[in-house]
Design a protein around this motif. Sequence first.
Motif, PDB file in Angstrom:
ATOM      1  N   SER A  99       0.849  -1.189   0.000  1.00 60.31           N
ATOM      2  CA  SER A  99       0.000   0.000   0.000  1.00 60.31           C
ATOM      3  C   SER A  99       0.887   1.243   0.000  1.00 60.31           C
ATOM      4  CB  SER A  99      -0.900   0.006   1.238  1.00 60.31           C
ATOM      5  OG  SER A  99      -0.169   0.407   2.383  1.00 60.31           O
ATOM      6  N   GLN A 100       0.262   2.406  -0.007  1.00 61.67           N
ATOM      7  CA  GLN A 100       1.009   3.667   0.080  1.00 61.67           C
ATOM      8  C   GLN A 100       1.769   3.774   1.398  1.00 61.67           C
ATOM      9  OE1 GLN A 100      -0.976   7.364  -1.268  1.00 61.67           O
ATOM     10  NE2 GLN A 100      -2.763   6.061  -1.580  1.00 61.67           N
ATOM     11  N   LEU A 101       1.366   2.975   2.377  1.00 59.79           N
ATOM     12  CA  LEU A 101       1.992   3.034   3.697  1.00 59.79           C
ATOM     13  C   LEU A 101       3.162   2.055   3.840  1.00 59.79           C
ATOM     14  CD1 LEU A 101      -1.378   3.188   5.582  1.00 59.79           C
ATOM     15  CD2 LEU A 101       0.250   5.071   5.362  1.00 59.79           C
ATOM     16  N   SER A 102       3.355   1.194   2.867  1.00 57.33           N
ATOM     17  CA  SER A 102       4.444   0.214   2.939  1.00 57.33           C
ATOM     18  C   SER A 102       5.776   0.933   3.118  1.00 57.33           C
ATOM     19  CB  SER A 102       4.488  -0.625   1.662  1.00 57.33           C
ATOM     20  OG  SER A 102       3.311  -1.377   1.513  1.00 57.33           O
ATOM     21  N   GLY A 103       6.502   0.546   4.162  1.00 57.81           N
ATOM     22  CA  GLY A 103       7.818   1.103   4.419  1.00 57.81           C
ATOM     23  C   GLY A 103       7.854   2.468   5.075  1.00 57.81           C
ATOM     24  N   ILE A 104       6.696   3.016   5.430  1.00 58.48           N
ATOM     25  CA  ILE A 104       6.675   4.331   6.077  1.00 58.48           C
ATOM     26  C   ILE A 104       7.442   4.259   7.407  1.00 58.48           C
ATOM     27  CG2 ILE A 104       4.450   3.880   7.176  1.00 58.48           C
ATOM     28  CD1 ILE A 104       3.771   6.819   6.964  1.00 58.48           C
ATOM     29  N   PRO A 105       8.304   5.222   7.682  1.00 53.24           N
ATOM     30  CA  PRO A 105       9.022   5.219   8.954  1.00 53.24           C
ATOM     31  C   PRO A 105       8.064   5.327  10.149  1.00 53.24           C
ATOM     32  CG  PRO A 105      10.092   6.681   7.403  1.00 53.24           C
ATOM     33  CD  PRO A 105       8.777   6.291   6.800  1.00 53.24           C
ATOM     34  N   VAL A 106       8.406   4.654  11.231  1.00 52.81           N
ATOM     35  CA  VAL A 106       7.580   4.656  12.433  1.00 52.81           C
ATOM     36  C   VAL A 106       7.362   6.082  12.950  1.00 52.81           C
ATOM     37  CG1 VAL A 106       7.482   3.921  14.856  1.00 52.81           C
ATOM     38  CG2 VAL A 106       8.152   2.286  13.083  1.00 52.81           C
ATOM     39  N   ALA A 107       8.380   6.930  12.836  1.00 54.51           N
ATOM     40  CA  ALA A 107       8.246   8.312  13.321  1.00 54.51           C
ATOM     41  C   ALA A 107       7.109   9.047  12.597  1.00 54.51           C
ATOM     42  CB  ALA A 107       9.563   9.065  13.134  1.00 54.51           C
ATOM     43  N   ILE A 108       6.985   8.841  11.297  1.00 54.17           N
ATOM     44  CA  ILE A 108       5.902   9.482  10.547  1.00 54.17           C
ATOM     45  C   ILE A 108       4.571   8.834  10.903  1.00 54.17           C
ATOM     46  CG2 ILE A 108       4.917   9.826   8.247  1.00 54.17           C
ATOM     47  CD1 ILE A 108       7.731  10.302   7.203  1.00 54.17           C
ATOM     48  N   LEU A 109       4.571   7.514  11.043  1.00 57.25           N
ATOM     49  CA  LEU A 109       3.342   6.806  11.409  1.00 57.25           C
ATOM     50  C   LEU A 109       2.810   7.311  12.745  1.00 57.25           C
ATOM     51  CD1 LEU A 109       1.272   4.602  10.797  1.00 57.25           C
ATOM     52  CD2 LEU A 109       2.833   2.947  11.849  1.00 57.25           C
ATOM     53  N   ARG A 110       3.684   7.477  13.725  1.00 59.14           N
ATOM     54  CA  ARG A 110       3.256   7.993  15.035  1.00 59.14           C
ATOM     55  C   ARG A 110       2.629   9.385  14.904  1.00 59.14           C
ATOM     56  NH1 ARG A 110       8.504   6.179  17.359  1.00 59.14           N
ATOM     57  NH2 ARG A 110       8.071   4.192  18.355  1.00 59.14           N
ATOM     58  N   LYS A 111       3.265  10.249  14.108  1.00 58.40           N
ATOM     59  CA  LYS A 111       2.736  11.606  13.936  1.00 58.40           C
ATOM     60  C   LYS A 111       1.374  11.578  13.248  1.00 58.40           C
ATOM     61  CE  LYS A 111       7.152  13.973  13.926  1.00 58.40           C
ATOM     62  NZ  LYS A 111       7.199  15.274  14.530  1.00 58.40           N
ATOM     63  N   ALA A 112       1.213  10.710  12.250  1.00 59.30           N
ATOM     64  CA  ALA A 112      -0.066  10.602  11.541  1.00 59.30           C
ATOM     65  C   ALA A 112      -1.151  10.099  12.490  1.00 59.30           C
ATOM     66  CB  ALA A 112       0.069   9.669  10.339  1.00 59.30           C
ATOM     67  N   ILE A 113      -0.810   9.135  13.328  1.00 61.67           N
ATOM     68  CA  ILE A 113      -1.776   8.612  14.298  1.00 61.67           C
ATOM     69  C   ILE A 113      -2.150   9.697  15.303  1.00 61.67           C
ATOM     70  CG2 ILE A 113      -2.067   6.969  16.212  1.00 61.67           C
ATOM     71  CD1 ILE A 113      -0.385   4.984  14.460  1.00 61.67           C
ATOM     72  N   ALA A 114      -1.176  10.505  15.708  1.00 64.70           N
ATOM     73  CA  ALA A 114      -1.462  11.601  16.645  1.00 64.70           C
ATOM     74  C   ALA A 114      -2.429  12.606  16.022  1.00 64.70           C
ATOM     75  CB  ALA A 114      -0.163  12.298  17.056  1.00 64.70           C
ATOM     76  N   VAL A 115      -2.275  12.875  14.736  1.00 62.46           N
ATOM     77  CA  VAL A 115      -3.199  13.773  14.038  1.00 62.46           C
ATOM     78  C   VAL A 115      -4.600  13.179  14.058  1.00 62.46           C
ATOM     79  CG1 VAL A 115      -3.819  14.710  11.766  1.00 62.46           C
ATOM     80  CG2 VAL A 115      -1.442  14.833  12.558  1.00 62.46           C
ATOM     81  N   LEU A 116      -4.710  11.881  13.756  1.00 59.83           N
ATOM     82  CA  LEU A 116      -6.017  11.217  13.759  1.00 59.83           C
ATOM     83  C   LEU A 116      -6.621  11.155  15.159  1.00 59.83           C
ATOM     84  CD1 LEU A 116      -5.314   8.294  11.253  1.00 59.83           C
ATOM     85  CD2 LEU A 116      -6.653  10.378  10.832  1.00 59.83           C
ATOM     86  N   ALA A 117      -5.777  10.980  16.175  1.00 65.16           N
ATOM     87  CA  ALA A 117      -6.269  10.908  17.549  1.00 65.16           C
ATOM     88  C   ALA A 117      -6.910  12.229  17.980  1.00 65.16           C
ATOM     89  CB  ALA A 117      -5.133  10.532  18.494  1.00 65.16           C
ATOM     90  N   LYS A 118      -6.368  13.345  17.495  1.00 69.81           N
ATOM     91  CA  LYS A 118      -6.924  14.655  17.839  1.00 69.81           C
ATOM     92  C   LYS A 118      -8.343  14.834  17.317  1.00 69.81           C
ATOM     93  CE  LYS A 118      -2.546  17.119  18.068  1.00 69.81           C
ATOM     94  NZ  LYS A 118      -1.689  18.102  17.413  1.00 69.81           N
ATOM     95  N   THR A 119      -8.680  14.101  16.261  1.00 70.60           N
ATOM     96  CA  THR A 119     -10.025  14.194  15.684  1.00 70.60           C
ATOM     97  C   THR A 119     -10.838  12.933  15.976  1.00 70.60           C
ATOM     98  OG1 THR A 119      -9.214  13.345  13.553  1.00 70.60           O
ATOM     99  CG2 THR A 119      -9.284  15.749  13.831  1.00 70.60           C
ATOM    100  N   ALA A 120     -10.400  12.158  16.957  1.00 71.70           N
ATOM    101  CA  ALA A 120     -11.098  10.948  17.407  1.00 71.70           C
ATOM    102  C   ALA A 120     -11.284   9.911  16.300  1.00 71.70           C
ATOM    103  CB  ALA A 120     -12.439  11.312  18.052  1.00 71.70           C
ATOM    104  N   ARG A 121     -10.314   9.871  15.376  1.00 71.75           N
ATOM    105  CA  ARG A 121     -10.383   8.875  14.312  1.00 71.75           C
ATOM    106  C   ARG A 121      -9.393   7.741  14.513  1.00 71.75           C
ATOM    107  NH1 ARG A 121      -9.848  11.786   8.818  1.00 71.75           N
ATOM    108  NH2 ARG A 121      -8.361  13.067   9.946  1.00 71.75           N
ATOM    109  N   ALA A 122      -8.594   7.825  15.585  1.00 68.35           N
ATOM    110  CA  ALA A 122      -7.642   6.756  15.905  1.00 68.35           C
ATOM    111  C   ALA A 122      -7.272   6.840  17.375  1.00 68.35           C
ATOM    112  CB  ALA A 122      -6.393   6.866  15.046  1.00 68.35           C
ATOM    113  N   GLN A 123      -6.809   5.709  17.882  1.00 67.16           N
ATOM    114  CA  GLN A 123      -6.372   5.628  19.272  1.00 67.16           C
ATOM    115  C   GLN A 123      -5.124   4.766  19.317  1.00 67.16           C
ATOM    116  OE1 GLN A 123      -9.030   3.300  21.652  1.00 67.16           O
ATOM    117  NE2 GLN A 123      -8.147   3.971  23.582  1.00 67.16           N
ATOM    118  N   SER A 124      -4.051   5.291  19.918  1.00 67.69           N
ATOM    119  CA  SER A 124      -2.831   4.499  20.102  1.00 67.69           C
ATOM    120  C   SER A 124      -3.065   3.477  21.192  1.00 67.69           C
ATOM    121  CB  SER A 124      -1.653   5.393  20.495  1.00 67.69           C
ATOM    122  OG  SER A 124      -1.316   6.249  19.438  1.00 67.69           O
ATOM    123  N   ILE A 125      -2.553   2.287  20.981  1.00 66.28           N
ATOM    124  CA  ILE A 125      -2.748   1.190  21.932  1.00 66.28           C
ATOM    125  C   ILE A 125      -1.444   0.422  22.067  1.00 66.28           C
ATOM    126  CG2 ILE A 125      -3.985  -0.996  22.308  1.00 66.28           C
ATOM    127  CD1 ILE A 125      -6.301   0.222  20.688  1.00 66.28           C
TER     128      ILE A 125
END
Length: 192
Positions: free
Chosen positions: A150-176
């Motif tokens: 997918s477009q996410l294949s190989g994405i660095p974890v640092a970017i993934l964390r930031k993207a999840i944080a953006v989604l968490a602010k809008t209640a579209r994701a939760q880190s677990i």
Amino acid sequence: MDLQPHTTPSGFKLPSIHSLPPFFSKQENLETLAISLDHWTRLILSYARFKRIFYLRVEDAEVTGGDWDEVLRNTRINRRVRPEYLSFILSQLVAKNLAVYDPIKQDRSVLLYWRTPDEWAEVLHSWATSTGQLNTILTFYEIIEPAVESQLSGIPVAILRKAIAVLAKTARAQSIGVADGEGVRFFATHAR
């Protein structure tokens, strides 16, 4: 001197300014330097996106045949970016929030934002929605190394964390926290 755009062996189209010898040196005139840096910024980010390269290091200016060789060198005019100038260009990318030093507490390697964390967040949520992953707990590994590329294949974890944080602010994701590392649960987009 041929000031035409040039297509590299990888298929990337270099702008005509890449054929100007002064482009490869730090300019003394501040206005000329600003224009040059703008061109370098667009060139680096578009090439990184084209090749799906996430990191740029000062050492890449000295490596022949590396991932960045097509951009940092022009053998047709016998020019290359010197490490000192590339270090300056990296500092400008960081200052413009188009990159971050990675690892932190050094200034020789950057993680490039050829997509901003906000843009990655949208890609991530769209992927989770289209693959039926809403309300499912996924490990970071399952996102970065999916069974189907997918477009996410190989994405660095640092970017993934930031993207999840953006989604968490809008209640579209939760880190677990999960047994073998980090995970995330995605939620449907709420009507605004």
